[in-house]
Write an enzyme that holds these catalytic residues in place. Structure first.
Site, mmCIF file in Angstrom:
data_model
loop_
_atom_site.group_PDB
_atom_site.id
_atom_site.type_symbol
_atom_site.label_atom_id
_atom_site.label_comp_id
_atom_site.label_asym_id
_atom_site.label_seq_id
_atom_site.Cartn_x
_atom_site.Cartn_y
_atom_site.Cartn_z
ATOM 1 N N ASP A 111 0.826 -1.219 0.000
ATOM 2 C CA ASP A 111 0.000 0.000 0.000
ATOM 3 C C ASP A 111 0.857 1.264 0.000
ATOM 4 O OD1 ASP A 111 1.039 -0.359 2.513
ATOM 5 O OD2 ASP A 111 -0.837 0.005 3.588
ATOM 6 N N LYS A 162 4.371 1.710 15.920
ATOM 7 C CA LYS A 162 3.296 2.605 16.380
ATOM 8 C C LYS A 162 3.615 3.212 17.765
ATOM 9 C CE LYS A 162 0.728 1.362 12.761
ATOM 10 N NZ LYS A 162 0.949 0.048 12.339
ATOM 11 N N ASP A 223 1.933 6.601 2.144
ATOM 12 C CA ASP A 223 1.168 5.429 2.565
ATOM 13 C C ASP A 223 -0.275 5.673 2.137
ATOM 14 O OD1 ASP A 223 -0.740 4.033 4.214
ATOM 15 O OD2 ASP A 223 0.912 3.401 5.472
HETATM 16 N N1 GDD Z 1 -0.400 -11.416 3.261
HETATM 17 C C1 GDD Z 1 -0.619 -10.620 4.294
HETATM 18 N N2 GDD Z 1 -1.116 -11.163 5.447
HETATM 19 N N3 GDD Z 1 -0.331 -9.304 4.190
HETATM 20 C C2 GDD Z 1 -0.551 -8.516 5.257
HETATM 21 C C3 GDD Z 1 -1.062 -9.014 6.471
HETATM 22 C C4 GDD Z 1 -1.353 -10.415 6.561
HETATM 23 O O1 GDD Z 1 -1.845 -10.943 7.562
HETATM 24 N N4 GDD Z 1 -1.177 -7.970 7.336
HETATM 25 C C5 GDD Z 1 -0.768 -6.868 6.685
HETATM 26 N N5 GDD Z 1 -0.383 -7.186 5.422
HETATM 27 C C6 GDD Z 1 0.119 -6.285 4.378
HETATM 28 C C7 GDD Z 1 -0.842 -5.133 4.081
HETATM 29 O O2 GDD Z 1 -1.675 -5.447 2.967
HETATM 30 C C8 GDD Z 1 0.106 -3.992 3.733
HETATM 31 O O3 GDD Z 1 0.447 -4.017 2.370
HETATM 32 C C9 GDD Z 1 1.351 -4.318 4.552
HETATM 33 O O4 GDD Z 1 1.282 -5.699 4.890
HETATM 34 C C10 GDD Z 1 1.474 -3.480 5.831
HETATM 35 O O5 GDD Z 1 0.301 -3.676 6.591
HETATM 36 P P1 GDD Z 1 -0.602 -2.434 7.084
HETATM 37 O O6 GDD Z 1 -1.773 -3.016 7.800
HETATM 38 O O7 GDD Z 1 -0.868 -1.489 5.967
HETATM 39 O O8 GDD Z 1 0.366 -1.791 8.159
HETATM 40 P P2 GDD Z 1 0.531 -0.256 8.562
HETATM 41 O O9 GDD Z 1 0.350 0.647 7.412
HETATM 42 O O10 GDD Z 1 -0.284 0.004 9.764
HETATM 43 O O11 GDD Z 1 2.095 -0.222 9.009
HETATM 44 C C11 GDD Z 1 3.095 -0.780 8.175
HETATM 45 O O12 GDD Z 1 3.479 0.124 7.165
HETATM 46 C C12 GDD Z 1 4.095 1.360 7.636
HETATM 47 C C13 GDD Z 1 4.456 2.167 6.396
HETATM 48 O O13 GDD Z 1 3.316 2.530 5.714
HETATM 49 C C14 GDD Z 1 4.318 -1.137 9.067
HETATM 50 O O14 GDD Z 1 5.203 -1.876 8.266
HETATM 51 C C15 GDD Z 1 4.994 0.130 9.622
HETATM 52 O O15 GDD Z 1 6.155 -0.220 10.327
HETATM 53 C C16 GDD Z 1 5.340 1.068 8.483
HETATM 54 O O16 GDD Z 1 5.897 2.288 8.992
HETATM 55 MG MG MG Z 2 -0.335 0.487 5.487
#
Ligand code: GDD
Ligand code: MG
Length: 360
Positions: A111, A162, A223
């Site tokens: 994403d 977070k 993001d």
């Molecule tokens: N296959 C799979 N299975 N993918 C997953 C799963 C899962 O269970 N959970 C999350 N993802 C994928 C999401 O689709 C996304 O592309 C990515 O992993 C990160 O998950 P998010 O749920 O979007 O996390 P976030 O945005 O709160 O935080 C993450 O991204 C930040 C940057 O945008 C973390 O990696 C943070 O450390 C980072 O700063």
């Molecule tokens: Mg995200």
């Protein structure tokens, strides 16, 4: 050859009002499903094998991207029965990798829209001899991200997902969601249960003395977790601020897909998109917005920083600013919708029903 894992699963479908049936990686940004930009950027950086790790509505990816040959890629799909978290998802696809234990494997959150220099991240990984290398970016408010302080050589000293308290916020550097892992590190993630790479794997590796290297830069980074961010990202792709080889057409103020029907005196600016078969009526003004396939914008509508879902209809003279209108929704004439409003898919707002400004 270089291979990559793209994480496109998880529980969240935060674009839900727009995309009840479609996970957000498939929502068009600058005319093509968002994921296309990530796949094309990886390909341009020399990646030829990508495993999509998915967990929800996975069946929409394969019919569209197939074996990846249209993009010059070999694509594979792995679906988790229950979401395994970011780390569990990596472990779950390990058997699909061709890399040897010491080889670098790229990993991308699905994403993120970014101008990351992918070969530079791989170089950083090679020259530092790290186990894992992370792309880092600077943000004003790190609370929604993974906080990653580094020492003067770029070596990661902690990973705090977070952070909430002021004491925790020791830097403005955050995890930008792109990594290089040595293949052998992926194999050490526990199998068969949910694992968070951010909350478990990275802190565990650091506690064990592993070498995590950060590469911080100031390239374009966004993001796309909210609909507003998605609209911004689409416009930035069209404007050329976010570099992608997958934008269909030349970058500029607007992207009008071939089959769109735009009235000669309608004005599209700020990276707006007129999607396939959309119709934009006389005198309409559209700025920084995405009008998806088959949507209709009636004459005199004024639309800014908004997302108009597939098949939606916006009535004459209606004003939208920072709005998300779901697929198939109808907003009647002479309405005024602002500031983060989300109109559900298929909903209907009658003519003249909602205003923010006073009567004239
Ligand atoms: N296959 C799979 N299975 N993918 C997953 C799963 C899962 O269970 N959970 C999350 N993802 C994928 C999401 O689709 C996304 O592309 C990515 O992993 C990160 O998950 P998010 O749920 O979007 O996390 P976030 O945005 O709160 O935080 C993450 O991204 C930040 C940057 O945008 C973390 O990696 C943070 O450390 C980072 O700063
Ligand atoms: Mg995200």
């Amino acid at each position: 050859m270089t291979e990559a894992i793209l994480l496109v699963g998880g529980k969240g479908t935060r674009l839900r009002p727009l995309t009840v049936h479609t996970p957000k990686p498939m929502v068009p940004a600058a005319g093509v499903p968002f994921l296309t930009h990530q796949l094309a950027r990886a390909r341009a950086a020399g990646v030829d094998h990508i495993v999509l790790a998915t967990s929800y509505l996975a069946e929409v990816f394969e019919p569209y991207f197939g074996d990846g040959s249209d993009l010059g890629l070999h694509l594979e799909y792995v679906t988790e029965e229950e979401p395994l978290g970011t780390g569990g998802a990596l472990r779950n696809v390990a058997s699909r990798l061709h890399s040897a234990p010491g080889d670098p494997v790229l990993i991308f959150n699905g994403d993120i829209l970014t101008g990351l220099d992918i070969p530079a991240l791989v170089d950083t990984h090679r020259t530092s001899g790290a186990d894992v290398s992370l792309h880092l970016t600077r943000v004003d408010d790190p609370r929604a991200f993974g906080l990653v302080p580094t020492d003067s050589t770029g070596r990661v000293s902690a990973f705090l997902e977070k952070p909430q308290t002021p004491e925790e916020i020791v830097t403005d550097q955050v995890n930008a969601g792109a990594y290089v892992f040595n293949r052998s590190v992926i194999d050490t993630i526990p199998a068969g249960r949910p694992v968070s790479v951010e909350r478990e794997t990275f802190p565990g590796l650091l506690a064990d003395g592993a070498h995590l290297q950060g590469m911080v830069d100031s390239t374009y980074w966004l993001d796309l977790g909210t609909p507003q961010a998605f609209v911004r990202g689409s416009a930035d792709l069209v404007l050329g601020r976010a570099p992608s080889p997958a934008v269909p057409g030349r970058c500029g103020e607007r992207l009008v897909l071939e089959t769109a029907d735009v009235a000669p005196d309608a004005k599209l600016t700020g990276g707006s998109v007129a999607g396939p078969r959309s119709r934009i009526g006389a005198g309409a003004r559209i700025d920084g917005s995405a009008v998806l396939a088959d949507a209709v914008i009636e004459p005199g509508a004024r639309i800014r920083d908004s997302l108009i879902g597939a098949g939606a209809r916006i009535g004459a003279r209606t004003v939208l600013d920072g709005a998300v209108v779901g697929d198939g929704a109808v907003v009647g004439a002479d309405n005024e919708l602002r500031d983060g409003i989300r109109v559900w898919c298929g909903a209907a707002i009658p003519a003249g029903a909602v205003r923010f400004s006073s009567d004239e």
